[in-house]
Enzyme design. Structure first.
Site, PDB file in Angstrom:
ATOM      1  CD  GLU A   1      -2.754  -1.002   2.543  1.00 15.36           C
ATOM      2  OE1 GLU A   1      -3.938  -0.625   2.487  1.00 15.36           O
ATOM      3  OE2 GLU A   1      -2.173  -1.333   3.602  1.00 15.36           O
ATOM      4  CE1 TYR A  16     -14.057  27.555  -2.187  1.00 13.78           C
ATOM      5  CE2 TYR A  16     -15.431  28.729  -0.621  1.00 13.78           C
ATOM      6  CZ  TYR A  16     -15.050  28.483  -1.920  1.00 13.78           C
ATOM      7  OH  TYR A  16     -15.654  29.148  -2.951  1.00 13.78           O
ATOM      8  CB  ILE A  53      -7.390   6.254   7.415  1.00 13.82           C
ATOM      9  CG1 ILE A  53      -8.291   5.245   8.105  1.00 13.82           C
ATOM     10  CG2 ILE A  53      -6.913   5.742   6.066  1.00 13.82           C
ATOM     11  CD1 ILE A  53      -9.579   4.923   7.326  1.00 13.82           C
ATOM     12  CD  GLU A  54      -7.670   4.203  12.367  1.00 12.37           C
ATOM     13  OE1 GLU A  54      -6.869   4.224  11.388  1.00 12.37           O
ATOM     14  OE2 GLU A  54      -8.249   3.161  12.728  1.00 12.37           O
ATOM     15  CE  LYS A  83      -5.955   2.309   2.991  1.00  9.74           C
ATOM     16  NZ  LYS A  83      -5.005   1.340   3.577  1.00  9.74           N
TER      17      LYS A  83
END
Length: 120
Positions: A21, A53, A71-72, A98
């Site tokens: 990955e 933004y 991803i945390e 993901k």
């Protein structure tokens, strides 16, 4: 309180616990909800009275470019950087997804969400 949404931000990044990955990368989608009092911007039409933004997107893009196992961890970095960059943010929700994670079966995505109020 009002809300600014940045939805469906797509990134190709190198996050994951597996070596593959981090080498070949995969697709991610980030959604962010920014809550605050933007009444001054509503009345003045002044960019300095709201969360820019475009700048928020650049912060998210920068954090997504830093390889991480979890991803945390990515979601936490995005949350912290947005809070640190914009005093007007009172509350935030960050979702990192993901796409097609390698779980050995058919699954569209795995997501992690942080919802947090600014610490006073």
């Amino acid at each position: 309180m009002a809300k600014i949404l940045l939805e469906g931000l797509e990134f190709f990044s190198y996050h994951g616990c597996f070596k593959e990955e981090q080498l070949i990368g995969t697709h991610f989608i980030v959604d962010v909800e920014i809550y605050g009092n933007f009444l001054n911007a509503e009345n003045s039409d002044d960019l300095m009275q709201t969360v820019n933004y475009q700048k928020a997107y650049q912060i998210i893009k920068s954090e997504m470019s830093i390889s991480s196992k979890l991803i945390e961890h990515v979601a936490r970095r995005i949350t912290n950087q947005l809070f640190n960059s914009f005093d007007l943010i009172e509350q935030i929700k960050v979702k990192v997804s993901k796409i097609n994670p390698p779980l050995g079966g058919k699954i569209a995505n795995v997501s992690y969400i942080i919802e947090e109020k600014r610490k006073k």
